[in-house]
Scaffold this motif. Sequence first.
Motif, PDB file in Angstrom:
ATOM      1  N   LYS A  12       0.723  -1.012  -0.154  1.00  0.00           N
ATOM      2  CA  LYS A  12      -0.097   0.103   0.011  1.00  0.00           C
ATOM      3  C   LYS A  12       0.291   1.538  -0.274  1.00  0.00           C
ATOM      4  N   SER A  13       2.131   1.504   0.852  1.00  0.00           N
ATOM      5  CA  SER A  13       2.915   2.749   0.886  1.00  0.00           C
ATOM      6  C   SER A  13       3.455   2.585  -0.452  1.00  0.00           C
ATOM      7  N   GLY A  14       3.542   1.640  -1.177  1.00  0.00           N
ATOM      8  CA  GLY A  14       4.168   2.477  -2.511  1.00  0.00           C
ATOM      9  C   GLY A  14       3.124   2.459  -3.334  1.00  0.00           C
ATOM     10  N   ASP A  15       1.847   1.945  -3.627  1.00  0.00           N
ATOM     11  CA  ASP A  15       1.053   2.563  -4.431  1.00  0.00           C
ATOM     12  C   ASP A  15       0.987   4.516  -3.877  1.00  0.00           C
ATOM     13  N   LYS A  16      -0.072   4.354  -2.438  1.00  0.00           N
ATOM     14  CA  LYS A  16       0.517   6.132  -2.051  1.00  0.00           C
ATOM     15  C   LYS A  16       1.626   6.322  -2.970  1.00  0.00           C
ATOM     16  N   SER A  18       3.412   6.518  -5.541  1.00  0.00           N
ATOM     17  CA  SER A  18       3.061   6.300  -7.028  1.00  0.00           C
ATOM     18  C   SER A  18       2.047   7.097  -7.179  1.00  0.00           C
ATOM     19  N   GLU A  19       1.202   6.870  -6.691  1.00  0.00           N
ATOM     20  CA  GLU A  19      -0.132   8.202  -6.748  1.00  0.00           C
ATOM     21  C   GLU A  19       0.439   9.647  -6.788  1.00  0.00           C
ATOM     22  N   TRP A  20       1.018   9.815  -5.643  1.00  0.00           N
ATOM     23  CA  TRP A  20       0.817  11.068  -5.770  1.00  0.00           C
ATOM     24  C   TRP A  20       1.846  11.851  -6.310  1.00  0.00           C
ATOM     25  N   GLN A  21       3.639  10.744  -6.259  1.00  0.00           N
ATOM     26  CA  GLN A  21       4.360  11.184  -7.547  1.00  0.00           C
ATOM     27  C   GLN A  21       3.444  11.655  -8.426  1.00  0.00           C
ATOM     28  N   ASP A  22       3.036  10.385  -9.209  1.00  0.00           N
ATOM     29  CA  ASP A  22       2.015  11.797 -10.205  1.00  0.00           C
ATOM     30  C   ASP A  22       1.217  13.161 -10.610  1.00  0.00           C
ATOM     31  N   LYS A  23       0.982  12.669  -9.415  1.00  0.00           N
ATOM     32  CA  LYS A  23      -0.049  14.349  -9.459  1.00  0.00           C
ATOM     33  C   LYS A  23       0.736  15.316  -9.145  1.00  0.00           C
ATOM     34  N   LEU A  24       2.452  15.678  -8.156  1.00  0.00           N
ATOM     35  CA  LEU A  24       2.881  16.258  -7.710  1.00  0.00           C
ATOM     36  C   LEU A  24       4.744  16.496  -8.435  1.00  0.00           C
ATOM     37  N   MET A  25       4.902  15.353  -9.382  1.00  0.00           N
ATOM     38  CA  MET A  25       6.367  15.858 -10.101  1.00  0.00           C
ATOM     39  C   MET A  25       6.624  16.830 -10.890  1.00  0.00           C
ATOM     40  N   GLY A  26       7.400  18.050 -10.446  1.00  0.00           N
ATOM     41  CA  GLY A  26       7.290  19.075 -11.966  1.00  0.00           C
ATOM     42  C   GLY A  26       5.951  19.709 -11.613  1.00  0.00           C
ATOM     43  N   LYS A  27       5.387  20.061 -10.894  1.00  0.00           N
ATOM     44  CA  LYS A  27       4.424  21.194 -10.769  1.00  0.00           C
ATOM     45  C   LYS A  27       5.331  22.012  -8.888  1.00  0.00           C
ATOM     46  N   LYS A  28       4.853  22.753  -8.530  1.00  0.00           N
ATOM     47  CA  LYS A  28       4.940  23.962  -7.761  1.00  0.00           C
ATOM     48  C   LYS A  28       4.085  23.637  -6.640  1.00  0.00           C
ATOM     49  N   ILE A  29       3.780  23.582  -5.190  1.00  0.00           N
ATOM     50  CA  ILE A  29       3.057  23.904  -4.322  1.00  0.00           C
ATOM     51  C   ILE A  29       2.615  25.167  -3.810  1.00  0.00           C
ATOM     52  N   GLY A  30       1.089  25.503  -4.708  1.00  0.00           N
ATOM     53  CA  GLY A  30       0.583  26.773  -4.591  1.00  0.00           C
ATOM     54  C   GLY A  30      -0.512  26.959  -3.676  1.00  0.00           C
ATOM     55  N   ASP A  72      14.406  25.357  -6.311  1.00  0.00           N
ATOM     56  CA  ASP A  72      12.989  26.932  -6.903  1.00  0.00           C
ATOM     57  C   ASP A  72      11.679  26.587  -6.887  1.00  0.00           C
ATOM     58  N   GLY A  73      11.703  25.913  -5.986  1.00  0.00           N
ATOM     59  CA  GLY A  73       9.550  25.198  -5.556  1.00  0.00           C
ATOM     60  C   GLY A  73       9.545  24.418  -6.123  1.00  0.00           C
ATOM     61  N   THR A  74      10.159  23.293  -7.164  1.00  0.00           N
ATOM     62  CA  THR A  74       9.695  22.505  -8.157  1.00  0.00           C
ATOM     63  C   THR A  74       9.385  20.968  -6.858  1.00  0.00           C
ATOM     64  N   VAL A  75       8.343  20.124  -7.038  1.00  0.00           N
ATOM     65  CA  VAL A  75       8.234  18.662  -6.582  1.00  0.00           C
ATOM     66  C   VAL A  75       9.830  17.686  -7.426  1.00  0.00           C
ATOM     67  N   GLU A  76      10.680  17.213  -6.007  1.00  0.00           N
ATOM     68  CA  GLU A  76      11.506  16.343  -7.564  1.00  0.00           C
ATOM     69  C   GLU A  76      11.242  15.502  -6.508  1.00  0.00           C
ATOM     70  N   LYS A  77      10.851  15.026  -5.423  1.00  0.00           N
ATOM     71  CA  LYS A  77      10.124  13.751  -4.572  1.00  0.00           C
ATOM     72  C   LYS A  77       9.238  13.533  -3.754  1.00  0.00           C
ATOM     73  N   VAL A  78       8.464  12.030  -3.479  1.00  0.00           N
ATOM     74  CA  VAL A  78       7.579  12.569  -2.927  1.00  0.00           C
ATOM     75  C   VAL A  78       7.809  11.715  -1.900  1.00  0.00           C
ATOM     76  N   THR A  79       7.505  11.306  -0.670  1.00  0.00           N
ATOM     77  CA  THR A  79       7.503   9.801   0.035  1.00  0.00           C
ATOM     78  C   THR A  79       6.640   9.975   1.816  1.00  0.00           C
ATOM     79  N   HIS A  80       6.403   8.384   2.170  1.00  0.00           N
ATOM     80  CA  HIS A  80       5.763   8.364   3.278  1.00  0.00           C
ATOM     81  C   HIS A  80       6.664   8.446   4.108  1.00  0.00           C
ATOM     82  N   GLY A  81       6.147   8.719   5.533  1.00  0.00           N
ATOM     83  CA  GLY A  81       7.107   8.983   6.761  1.00  0.00           C
ATOM     84  C   GLY A  81       6.920  10.277   7.080  1.00  0.00           C
TER      85      GLY A  81
END
Length: 81
Positions: A12-16, A18-30, A72-81
């Motif tokens: 499950k944590s690997g799936d979470k 992947s899901e968040w990486q797909d949504k966030l990678m390369g974007k900025k948080i605003g 520059d504020g761009t998402v480079e990595k997503v992890t859980h923990g």
Amino acid sequence: MPLVVPGLMGGKSGDKNSEWQDKLMGKKIGESSDEMTFAKKDLPQEHRVLKKGDMSTMDHKPDRLNVHVGDDGTVEKVTHG
């Protein structure tokens, strides 16, 4: 021989991740969402945004989303923990 820790990879944590990486990678948080930005209000309640060099606690919370951003504020990595 690699160290294998049950529940750390895949499942499950690997799936979470992947899901968040797909949504966030390369974007900025605003404040709002568009093609290049993801709204902070749409992140899970338990999250933190970390810049390079930021200090963070070492406590492990499996449901906490860690969003690692570059200079520059761009998402480079997503992890859980």
